[in-house]
Design a protein around this motif. Structure first.
Motif, PDB file in Angstrom:
ATOM      1  N   LEU A   1      19.290 -16.759 -13.631  1.00  0.00           N
ATOM      2  CA  LEU A   1      18.705 -16.925 -14.951  1.00  0.00           C
ATOM      3  C   LEU A   1      17.437 -16.083 -15.033  1.00  0.00           C
TER       4      LEU A   1
ATOM      5  N   ALA B   1      19.184 -11.664 -25.962  1.00  0.00           N
ATOM      6  CA  ALA B   1      19.264 -12.412 -24.709  1.00  0.00           C
ATOM      7  C   ALA B   1      18.691 -13.810 -24.893  1.00  0.00           C
ATOM      8  N   LYS B   2      17.606 -13.892 -25.669  1.00  0.00           N
ATOM      9  CA  LYS B   2      17.003 -15.199 -25.947  1.00  0.00           C
ATOM     10  C   LYS B   2      17.967 -16.094 -26.707  1.00  0.00           C
TER      11      LYS B   2
ATOM     12  N   GLN C   1      20.535 -17.375 -24.404  1.00  0.00           N
ATOM     13  CA  GLN C   1      20.083 -18.471 -23.540  1.00  0.00           C
ATOM     14  C   GLN C   1      19.955 -19.761 -24.322  1.00  0.00           C
TER      15      GLN C   1
ATOM     16  N   ILE D   1      13.040 -15.435 -19.592  1.00  0.00           N
ATOM     17  CA  ILE D   1      12.604 -14.547 -20.666  1.00  0.00           C
ATOM     18  C   ILE D   1      11.227 -14.941 -21.170  1.00  0.00           C
TER      19      ILE D   1
ATOM     20  N   CYS E   1      20.190 -23.206 -21.872  1.00  0.00           N
ATOM     21  CA  CYS E   1      19.464 -23.123 -20.606  1.00  0.00           C
ATOM     22  C   CYS E   1      17.963 -23.297 -20.843  1.00  0.00           C
TER      23      CYS E   1
END
Lengths: 213, 209, 210, 386
Positions: free
Chosen positions: A199, B200-201, B204, A202, B209
């Motif tokens: 993971l 990508a955010k 997720q 970010i 996640c």
């Protein structure tokens, strides 16, 4: 038998070996790659087999056009989503023991073409890969280096025990599901049993808050 | 070889066709001729066969997507304010109708001149995205028009074999359109920024996640 | 005569085969791991970060201006800029990259980051024996993995590095001269105040570009 | 032959006149097939050994180059062009640079033009040599001609590497010039390679040109008639093998090609043998161009000083620029809306359009001839599918 004794005996002209060593020695020096080029890296792969670099010195020059006769798949080039099912089908058709070298940026992660809608972000989403060679394209020497790394890996495999290779362990699969063409993407878009990306945090980056970008 | 003279020649020989010269501001000076779809095949035939033009080689065929956009223009409107007629400036926002465009670059092998740029426009981007195929005139358009059909979604009427060329047949989108949404496969983006970071955010968050 | 062409061809292959015993030109094989091709100075593989002096953390030339990150065509560079400044190899306080990652599984070795870097901080390496079985950790290179000394740079690209060194030395000398001048001017400002603002601005612009 | 079953819904064989439909055999050649030069697929319908129908299937290497370029700066697309036709990265760079130069009206200094010609013609040499090697490989001459070609190719790649830093992906050209200058030393090396090349060509020709097997396999095979060639937009050596004098180096005189004396070799029959011969003759002409360019190159700047490399923003407009790449007409069509990214970026791929006539050339031939007909077209999948 311990290693120094073996070397001492060899000096006297007596070769000793174990079944495991003989087996691994035979396998690692007769890797037959699948004649399988996808893109730019394939040209460097061909260059590796040609006179200057001469992959025959490693026993790996017998490029087989049929997956049934090959035991090494060099994924050389961009795997597109349209091509991915075929690549996996070819892999499934190869007999065990089989190995995969992911040659070049595109085969590893999609590389520079990663953000394309038809580019698979790495062949390891569907099939297990043994060796990765970064580079775009990797030099022929880099492919030879990867081949030697693979030979080393084969040499270190044990025939018995829990860490024995996949082809000696009947519980592990040797074929992997082939994705289907969907309306927007491949279905499924990865094989969760094989592909475990870490993971990426970010929020750590914090780029958008700081306004640097 | 003047675009104006070619235009008047076409108008003379192909009856009832509407043509428009689209100027090109760049130093390349490759101005183009917009042809109405109904007469496109006849115009193409004329360009190919006219003895002094002989554009027998259709080099490049491509699509361009021009989505609808908001145009705000300032208009002076006469209004009666406090009993007196006054001119008042108003900004009016209109939604321009988007369209898809096919661009043909023609050369002449015989006369060795070119390029001549031909444009065709569809009526809209959805149901009426149809154009006549120029493949019967120039075979070289065959694969390129299929590619435009695949990536932009222009239907070429009269094309001998119109089906997807680059994507698989089950695919539904037209990925070269500017409003295309990519499939969500942003599991591992270690060096993401800008747009990719956002995606990508989203991925997720979507996965939880 | 039928078959003449084939015989001619066979003679040619025979010439090549026999020639390979005498002519280096016909026997081109490089026995790779033991024998290597001569090093080509311009060769490039992946980028690395140059540092001056001994300490890689202090000496890193990168001031995290984010230009390479923006210009990188496949967007494989990730930089996090520091909030504070630390002295660099010359002792001047500079921003530094807190995180500097290059995803070599994406990098296409195009050299654009090197071209656009105004600080000569990122250069191309020549190392290519990088095969790994670590998909994620082994291919995401961090700051420490990327840092290589200026001496190493001088070794792999001698001509280019000499030019860069000379240019940097010149800029440094200019800067020092300017600082000296500024110091002198400061003492002089007491006498002639209007001259100061002009000089100060020029100094700051020069300073940020060096 | 790959006989893996794939959905072949598109194929509807014509009803046979001398028997039932079950006489036809459908073969899917590719995408994994040793003769298709990459991931190309042909759905072939066979009547015995004879080809009745052939439909090419593309897209197995569709890497979305055009879509990616729309989100990339003008400079950022340059390294991507290397990966189009990955045997000839320099000519791809050139075509793209030329299109951008047309779009923004940039002048290229003289020395840069010479460097472009030198590197471009070297690219043509190695491309044609390799293509002939691959063609022979398809014909069953496994190894030898290809090995000879690659031996020479390595010498040219060494030149490219010492000039541009990479063997294959050179990323050499910039808008309004070239990225790095060639040293006197490099030019000397190039001179040496160039002088040795005719010897290799003689050797290659002794090996192949008069070989009876080669002639028997290629003459009268895969014939492309002139009218069809023009109408189907065929370009490059394939068009000239059909006897049409159309070389963009002569027609457009782009760069400085008007300064060199060279001939355009033309074929007569338009068959596979002519296509082989044209390439050999073109290599000889390329050497003539190289000799002249090496003689005439003079020192000077290599980059137009007015053109910014970073933050390049051409004014709104469009341009189509094309060059004679080793495969044919390679063109770039760019639309700018004044932003740092092109609004539309299109590659006109010679390999894809040259495939238009594959079916016509193969109909009625034996299935083994399909392989060499395809080989003689000279396709690179990176360019066909982009």
């Amino acid at each position: 038998m311990d290693e120094p004794l073996k070397i001492a005996l060899r000096k006297q002209g007596i070769f000793t070996t174990t079944l495991q060593e003989l087996y691994n020695w035979g396998r690692k020096n007769s890797l037959w790659p699948l004649n399988f080029g996808l893109a730019c890296c394939a040209i460097e792969m061909i260059a590796t087999t040609m006179a200057r670099y001469d992959m025959a010195r490693f026993g790996a020059e017998v490029f087989r056009p049929s997956p049934r006769q090959a035991d090494l798949m060099i994924v050389a080039g961009t795997v597109t989503k349209k091509m991915a099912p075929q690549v996996i089908r070819l892999y499934n058709q190869m007999p065990e023991p089989k190995y995969v070298i992911s040659m070049g940026a595109c085969a590893i992660s999609g590389g520079p073409f990663k953000q394309g809608y038809n580019v698979l972000k790495g062949i390891d989403r569907y099939i297990p890969v043994d060796i990765y060679i970064p580079g775009c394209p990797p030099r022929p020497e880099a492919l030879i280096d990867a081949l030697m790394a693979l030979q080393k890996k084969i040499d270190e495999q044990h025939l018995t025990g829990a860490d024995r290779p996949r082809h000696l362990n009947l519980d592990t699969p040797s074929e992997f599901p082939v994705p289907q063409f969907g309306a927007h993407d491949l279905e499924p878009s990865q094989n969760p049993e094989i592909w475990h990306p870490p993971l990426v945090h970010i929020s750590l980056a914090g780029k958008d808050e700081s306004g640097n970008n | 070889m003047n675009l104006e003279t070619i235009k008047s020649e076409i108008e003379a020989s192909v009856s009832g066709c509407r043509l428009e010269i689209i100027p090109n501001a760049s130093p390349s000076e490759q101005h183009s001729l917009l042809v109405d779809a109904a007469r496109a095949v006849a115009v193409a035939r004329f360009l190919r066969d006219a003895a002094h033009l002989r554009f027998d080689f259709c080099s490049n065929v491509t699509g361009v997507d021009w989505p609808s956009k908001e145009i705000s223009e300032k208009i002076k409107v006469k209004k009666i304010l406090d009993g007196v007629e006054q001119e008042v400036e108003e900004t009016r926002k209109t939604q321009s109708l988007g369209y898809l465009e096919a661009v043909y670059h023609l050369y002449s092998v015989e006369k060795k001149h070119g390029p001549f740029v031909l444009r065709l426009r569809t009526e809209d981007r959805e149901n009426r995205a149809h154009l006549p195929s120029l493949t019967p005139v120039w075979r070289s358009a065959e694969f390129q028009e299929r590619e435009i059909f695949d990536l932009f979604g222009i239907h070429f009427d009269g094309h001998p074999d119109l089906r997807r060329i680059l994507m698989w047949d089950e695919f539904e989108d037209h990925p070269m359109r500017r409003d295309y949404v990519e499939p969500n496969d942003y599991e591992y983006e270690p060096t993401a920024h800008d747009e990719v970071l956002q995606k990508a955010k989203q991925h997720q968050n979507g996965v939880g996640c | 005569m039928l078959g003449e062409g084939i015989l001619k061809g066979l003679a040619e292959t025979a010439r090549n085969f026999l020639g390979s015993y005498v002519s280096k030109d016909r026997l081109t094989t490089v026995q790779f791991p033991e024998e290597r091709l001569p090093h080509i100075e311009a060769a490039r593989s992946f980028p690395f970060l140059v540092y001056d002096g001994e300490d890689w953390q202090q000496g890193m030339r990168c001031v995290s201006c984010l230009i390479c990150e923006k210009e990188c065509p496949p967007k494989c560079i990730f930089i996090e800029k520091s909030k504070d400044k630390k002295p660099d190899a010359t002792g001047k306080p500079q921003f530094y990259p807190v995180v500097f990652n290059i995803d070599v599984s994406v990098c296409m070795s195009c050299q654009i980051c090197v071209e656009v870097c105004p600080f000569d901080a990122i250069k191309m390496d020549v190392e290519f024996e990088l095969s790994t079985n670590d998909r994620f950790g082994g291919l995401l290179w961090d700051k420490e993995r990327l840092a290589k000394s200026n001496a190493y740079y001088g070794k792999i690209h001698p001509t280019e590095a000499a030019a860069v060194d000379a240019q940097l030395a010149e800029e440094r000398a200019k800067l020092e001269a300017k600082a000296k001048l500024a110091a002198e001017a400061k003492t002089a400002t007491v006498a002639t105040p209007p001259a100061q603002p002009l000089r100060e601005t020029s100094e700051t612009t020069e300073g940020s570009g060096a | 032959m790959a006989t893996t079953t794939y959905p072949t819904a598109h194929i509807t064989p014509k009803p046979s006149t001398d028997g039932g439909e079950d006489q036809f055999l459908e073969v899917s050649m590719g995408p994994q097939h040793p003769s298709t030069h990459g991931v190309f697929r042909m759905n072939v319908v066979l009547d015995g050994e004879r080809v009745v129908k052939l439909k090419p299937v593309f897209g197995y290497l569709h890497r979305n180059h055009e879509k990616i370029a729309e989100n990339e700066s003008y400079l950022g697309s340059m390294p991507y062009t290397d990966r189009l036709d990955y045997l000839c990265s320099i000519t791809n760079n050139w075509a793209y640079a030329l299109a951008v130069e047309k779009l923004a009206g940039i002048q290229v200094p003289e020395r840069a033009e010479y460097l472009r010609v030198i590197t471009g013609e070297l690219t043509r040499l190695q491309n044609h040599a390799c293509l002939i090697g691959f063609l022979m490989q398809d014909m069953g001459a496994s190894g030898t001609p290809l090995m000879y070609a690659f031996r020479e190719r390595e010498k040219i790649l060494d030149l490219f590497e010492s000039l541009t830093g990479a063997r294959m992906m050179c990323n050499y050209m910039r808008f309004g010039g070239c990225r790095v200058d060639a040293s006197a030393d490099w030019l000397q090396q190039a001179q040496k390679v160039m002088e040795a090349f005719p010897r290799f060509l003689d050797e290659y020709e002794r090996l192949l040109t008069e070989n009876e097997i080669l002639m028997a396999r290629t003459q009268g095979v895969g014939v492309l008639p002139r009218e069809l060639a023009v109408n189907a937009g065929i370009t490059g050596p394939m068009l000239r093998a059909s006897g049409i004098n159309y070389d963009i180096r002569k027609v457009d005189k782009y760069g400085i090609y008007d300064r060199f004396a060279f001939k355009v070799p033309l074929g007569e029959h338009g068959d596979v043998y002519d296509r082989y011969m044209i390439r050999v003759l073109e290599m000889r002409e390329s050497i003539r161009i190289l000799q002249q360019a090496m003689r005439e190159i003079s020192p000077g700047p290599i980059q137009d000083p007015k053109t910014k490399i970073r933050g390049f923003r051409p004014k709104a407009g469009e341009a189509y620029g094309r060059i004679e790449s080793p495969k044919g007409e390679l063109g770039f069509y760019l639309i700018s809306d004044g932003s740092p990214n092109p609004y539309r970026y299109r590659v006109r791929p010679p390999s894809l359009i040259n495939l238009t006539v594959l079916e016509e050339m193969c109909l009625g031939q034996n299935v083994a001839d399909v392989v060499i007909t395809l080989g003689s077209i000279d396709i690179v999948l990176g360019e066909v599918d982009r």
